[in-house]
Structures are given as C-alpha cells and as structure tokens.
Enzyme design. Structure first.
Site, PDB file in Angstrom:
ATOM      1  N   SER A 136       0.880  -1.094  -0.133  1.00  0.00           N
ATOM      2  CA  SER A 136      -0.035  -0.061  -0.176  1.00  0.00           C
ATOM      3  C   SER A 136       0.836   1.317  -0.056  1.00  0.00           C
ATOM      4  CB  SER A 136      -1.002  -0.009   1.476  1.00  0.00           C
ATOM      5  OG  SER A 136      -1.879   1.020   1.054  1.00  0.00           O
ATOM      6  N   ASP A 158      -0.186  -3.964  -4.074  1.00  0.00           N
ATOM      7  CA  ASP A 158      -1.452  -3.056  -4.042  1.00  0.00           C
ATOM      8  C   ASP A 158      -0.832  -1.749  -3.563  1.00  0.00           C
ATOM      9  OD1 ASP A 158      -3.911  -3.415  -5.383  1.00  0.00           O
ATOM     10  OD2 ASP A 158      -4.714  -3.255  -3.274  1.00  0.00           O
ATOM     11  N   HIS A 203      -7.753  -5.737  -0.371  1.00  0.00           N
ATOM     12  CA  HIS A 203      -6.347  -5.080  -0.335  1.00  0.00           C
ATOM     13  C   HIS A 203      -5.548  -5.904   0.279  1.00  0.00           C
ATOM     14  CE1 HIS A 203      -3.972  -1.232  -0.824  1.00  0.00           C
ATOM     15  NE2 HIS A 203      -3.828  -1.145   0.640  1.00  0.00           N
TER      16      HIS A 203
END
Length: 394
Positions: A163, A190, A265
C-alpha cells in the site's frame, strides 16, 4: 513536517476505513502521532529478525557500527526489507509485517528487516502520511546506503512494500540511484490509490526504481492503484475487488464494511506471503488487456509466476485466478522451495571499528548460496552457543 489541509476526499476515506480490517491500532485514535515534527530515529525503526532471533527484534540504527556488529545481521545472507501499509505496525499479530517475516525465516537463512513507521501512518493522518513519503524514503535509503558502505552487497537487497509502503519503496529506489546504488528488486503489493489518482503530483512507483519492479494489484479502484507501474504487473482475479473468498470471510467475522474495503487490499500481501514458500504456486499468463479492465483481449499466453517466483526478465501485464481460501495459489503441488535468486557469494565483512567473536567460524565457509554455506541444512543453521542475546539490542 508538511501539514496540508486534509481534503474532503481524504476525510471520507479515513472515516470509512476506520472500521475496516486493515485499520489496526498502530497508535491511539485521535492521537497526535502524525501532527508533530518527525523524529527519524524514533519514528522510523529498523527491526532485524533472523533465524537466531525469530520472535524478538534487534533494533538497528543508522551509522551505529557497534550495534550492527553485535546483532545477528549476517553479511552472507540475503536481505528482505519490508514496509507495512497505513494504520499497520511492524509488530501487530496477524498483520503483514510479522506474517512476511515468519515466511522468509521458514524459507531459509535471511536477514529480515521490518520497518516500523507506524508513528507516521496512524489513523486519521492519511494525507500527512502521503506528504511525508519522501522523508521516510530518504531515511530508509540512507540506512541501506550505510549497509552497503559497510560491505553488504546491494545485489542481495529485496525491498518490499504494501500500500503506502509500496510508494515509499519507489521513493527509496529513486534516492539510492542518485547515490549510485540501484536495487535489484522492488516488490509493490497493491500500491495505494487515494491521493495518487490520475495526474497526482505525488511521485509514483515506476520501473526505473530498481532493476526489476514487480507489482501485485488486488483492490484496483478502491484502495489499490490499478495502473501498471512495474516491469511486471500481476492482476489476480482481474486485480479488483472482490477478491475470491472476501465476502464469506468478512461476513463470518461480522465485518460487513470489510467486504468492500480492506479484504481485497490485504490479499496482495497474503498472496505474496504464500508465494515465499510456494514460488510456483501462482502461475500466470501474459495478458494483452481489452477495453474491459482485468480482461484479456486474446485469452492470455506465456507462463509466469506471481510473487516470490517472478522471473526478473518478465515484462508486461499478467493475469491469473486464485482460490478463495488458503492455499490461495492454484498450483499447490509445488512443495519444494525453489530459489530463483542469483546464487552468488557475499564476502563476510564487518564495520572496521567493530569486532565479533563468531566471524572466524562463519568466514571459513567455502561457498554461500541463498540459504547459507554449501551443503548446510537451513534448519540446522541455528547455533545457540554463537547466538547473540536479542534482549541486549531491543
């Protein structure tokens, strides 16, 4: 520290995510963890784990030769260095950092450094976290330059980020190149989307940040950025929510919001962690995208593997399907750990002003591979007599 006005989008984003499964208590909610000046040494921690100290971290510091020499950091072993995402911490149970660390240490002899920057990524200070990415990245780059300056080979550094951590990894790769050091691999799990959309002025991860940049997209359009930004971009199940099994998992845990926000996610790091033990567990095919996001125009071709087993020669976009529960990889027959990393020895060196009683016995090994001296069983590597007391460095 930069203190921009928090946008309406970011306010809504933070409010929605406050109850999602990815928002762990990295710091007390409503605290000033991200409102004050950054203290790099206290706010960005380098936590070393090896097979000699699996459960208790040894803290390393920039330019601290004595602490490095007394630690279990081994110049013969590859280094996996990991950056967690927003609202996480490096010590949280069942969070990405600890899961990844355990997987690498089960795999073989590694130095694993978890970067705990939770003081800078606490709820609700998302926009501040984004603004401070370059500061965090530069400090990490300085630390890696320090290790290289003390004799560790940059060829064996694998920088991994989830992230927001993925974006920090890109910044660090750019900074290191300004100092003449190019990382061999960055894996982005991601990469974050909010405040990185479209023509955002925030610099993004790019293929130029390392010799090989591989990206796993699992929540495209929500928390994850669907844009291809690596040499090889993998789109499991189309790279978008809902990832298989998320609805059932979140309903079972009574986390209804997590069905849409959070579960897909975090699948990115869950897939990667599984691939550490199963490098060929996620077969993928090269995809020529159609106008529909996540759908291959020609059905896909060219076998590849997502995650740890990704070949650094890969280029393009790749598509695959996963299972809805562990094991996620469709190719579960590959039980043996297969290393695709270069089998090159690393000379054992120590800081010039430091000494260590175990150097002689370790430096006598005739050759070194991914898992240590040739012919040595990784599971027998630990030697309690030579182990450094972890408590002295925490």
């Amino acid at each position: 520290m930069v203190l921009p006005a928090t946008s309406t989008l970011c306010n809504v984003f933070t409010f929605l995510l406050a109850g999602s499964p990815i928002f762990y208590s990295a710091a007390p909610r409503g605290s000033c963890a991200n409102c004050c000046g950054i203290r790099e040494r206290e706010d960005i921690k380098f936590m070393l784990y090896t097979r000699r100290n699996r459960h208790t971290a040894q803290l390393l510091h920039l330019n601290d030769d004595g602490r490095l020499a007394q630690s279990n950091f081994n110049f013969n072993y590859p280094l996996a260095i990991y950056l967690h995402g927003f609202s996480e911490s490096a010590t949280g149970e069942r969070q990405s950092s600890q899961e990844l660390k355990d997987a690498f240490l089960r795999r073989g002899n590694h130095n694993v450094i978890l970067i705990d920057w939770s003081a800078m990524t606490a709820v609700p200070w998302y926009s501040n976290s984004v603004e401070n990415l370059p500061i965090t990245a530069r400090y990490i780059a300085r630390f890696l330059r320090y290790l290289v300056g003390r004799g560790y080979s940059a060829k064996h550094i694998h920088l991994i980020g989830f992230s927001l951590g993925a974006e920090v990894a890109g910044f660090a790769g750019k900074q290191l190149q300004e100092w003449g050091i190019k990382l061999p691999r960055i894996t982005a799990l991601d990469p974050a989307l909010p405040l990185f959309e479209g023509n955002s002025s925030n610099r993004r991860l790019s293929p130029s940040d390392a010799r090989f940049v591989d990206v796993i997209h699992t929540d495209g359009g929500i928390l994850g950025n669907p844009t291809a930004m690596g040499h090889a971009d993998f789109y499991p199940n189309g790279g978008r929510p809902l990832q298989p099994g998320c609805a059932r998992q979140e309903i079972a845990n009574n986390r209804w919001l997590g069905i849409l926000i959070g579960c897909s996610h975090q699948r990115a790091w869950e897939y990667f962690v599984e691939s550490i033990a199963q490098p060929r567990g996620f077969p993928a095919k090269r995809c020529e995208p159609s106008v529909t996001f996540g759908v291959c125009r020609d059905g896909g071709n060219g076998l590849a593997f997502m995650g740890m087993g990704a070949d650094p020669r890969l280029r393009g976009k790749f598509y695959l399907e996963t299972n809805g529960a562990k094991p996620f990889g469709r190719n579960s027959r590959s039980q043996a750990i297969v290393s695709l990393a270069p089998q090159l020895p690393i000379a054992y060196k120590l800081p010039p002003i430091a000494s260590r009683p175990t150097v002689q016995s370790q430096s006598q090994s005739p050759s070194v591979n991914q898992y240590g001296p040739a012919g040595q069983d990784p599971l027998q590597e630990e030697d309690e007599n030579n182990s450094i007391d972890s408590s002295s460095l925490t």
